[in-house]
Design a protein around this motif. Sequence first.
Motif, PDB file in Angstrom:
ATOM      1  N   VAL A  53       0.802  -1.162  -0.049  1.00  0.00           N
ATOM      2  CA  VAL A  53       0.038   0.018   0.091  1.00  0.00           C
ATOM      3  C   VAL A  53       0.891   1.186   0.030  1.00  0.00           C
ATOM      4  CG1 VAL A  53      -1.777   1.271   1.236  1.00  0.00           C
ATOM      5  CG2 VAL A  53      -1.989  -1.279   0.979  1.00  0.00           C
ATOM      6  N   THR A  56       2.226   1.964  -3.373  1.00  0.00           N
ATOM      7  CA  THR A  56       1.056   2.613  -4.445  1.00  0.00           C
ATOM      8  C   THR A  56       0.767   3.715  -3.758  1.00  0.00           C
ATOM      9  OG1 THR A  56      -0.883   1.359  -3.247  1.00  0.00           O
ATOM     10  CG2 THR A  56       0.405   0.237  -4.952  1.00  0.00           C
ATOM     11  N   THR A  57       0.630   4.266  -2.651  1.00  0.00           N
ATOM     12  CA  THR A  57       0.277   5.643  -2.262  1.00  0.00           C
ATOM     13  C   THR A  57       1.670   6.566  -2.579  1.00  0.00           C
ATOM     14  OG1 THR A  57       0.704   5.394   0.078  1.00  0.00           O
ATOM     15  CG2 THR A  57      -1.617   4.727  -0.769  1.00  0.00           C
ATOM     16  N   GLN A  58       2.810   5.820  -2.539  1.00  0.00           N
ATOM     17  CA  GLN A  58       4.118   6.640  -2.840  1.00  0.00           C
ATOM     18  C   GLN A  58       4.249   7.439  -1.418  1.00  0.00           C
ATOM     19  OE1 GLN A  58       3.367   8.295  -6.737  1.00  0.00           O
ATOM     20  NE2 GLN A  58       4.503   6.577  -7.495  1.00  0.00           N
ATOM     21  N   ALA A  87       2.248  -4.983  -6.045  1.00  0.00           N
ATOM     22  CA  ALA A  87       1.553  -3.552  -6.051  1.00  0.00           C
ATOM     23  C   ALA A  87       2.102  -2.762  -7.568  1.00  0.00           C
ATOM     24  CB  ALA A  87       2.850  -2.750  -5.057  1.00  0.00           C
ATOM     25  N   ALA A  88       2.984  -3.105  -8.197  1.00  0.00           N
ATOM     26  CA  ALA A  88       3.214  -2.415  -9.316  1.00  0.00           C
ATOM     27  C   ALA A  88       1.946  -2.981 -10.431  1.00  0.00           C
ATOM     28  CB  ALA A  88       4.355  -2.709 -10.110  1.00  0.00           C
ATOM     29  N   ARG A  91      -1.408  -1.422  -9.397  1.00  0.00           N
ATOM     30  CA  ARG A  91      -1.486  -0.036  -9.554  1.00  0.00           C
ATOM     31  C   ARG A  91      -1.763  -0.002 -11.189  1.00  0.00           C
ATOM     32  NH1 ARG A  91      -0.078   5.139  -6.792  1.00  0.00           N
ATOM     33  NH2 ARG A  91      -0.212   6.452  -8.292  1.00  0.00           N
ATOM     34  N   ALA A  92      -1.149  -0.641 -11.950  1.00  0.00           N
ATOM     35  CA  ALA A  92      -1.373  -0.721 -13.487  1.00  0.00           C
ATOM     36  C   ALA A  92      -2.614  -1.183 -13.793  1.00  0.00           C
ATOM     37  CB  ALA A  92      -0.191  -1.375 -14.306  1.00  0.00           C
ATOM     38  N   GLY A  94      -5.356  -0.919 -11.878  1.00  0.00           N
ATOM     39  CA  GLY A  94      -6.178  -0.037 -11.492  1.00  0.00           C
ATOM     40  C   GLY A  94      -6.235   1.138 -12.565  1.00  0.00           C
ATOM     41  N   ALA A  95      -5.229   1.351 -13.407  1.00  0.00           N
ATOM     42  CA  ALA A  95      -5.335   2.473 -14.588  1.00  0.00           C
ATOM     43  C   ALA A  95      -6.171   1.659 -15.800  1.00  0.00           C
ATOM     44  CB  ALA A  95      -3.814   2.617 -15.126  1.00  0.00           C
TER      45      ALA A  95
END
Length: 114
Positions: A53, A56-58, A87-88, A91-92, A94-95
């Motif tokens: 997390v 992804t929230t950076q 996580a990567a 996140r991708a 999600g796009a």
Amino acid sequence: MAEYQTPKDRAYTEMLIQSARKEAAAFLNLKHTAERTDGVIPIKYRELMSVAVALTTQCAYCIESHIDNAVRAGATREEIAETVFIAAALRAGGAVGTGLMAMRLFEEASAKSV
């Protein structure tokens, strides 16, 4: 401004907490509860989830803290590396998921302009 985020910012922790006491107390209670060691999910897995997390929230502070916690809980270099790529991928993903919504919105907007 020379830098936006620096470990020196931690000097403002107490000021932030004192400036919003109720909100800080609620946040810190939630954080403490989520990071407890007596839950059904073992602490190492909790920390690996927290690392994912944080990635992804950076949040640099969260990444540092949860990597330290994960190492103390027995996480290996390979587990951290796999967590990074999981996580990567999410996140991708999600796009792509919001891309589906973008396609629908395009179709709706196109239909209106005809």
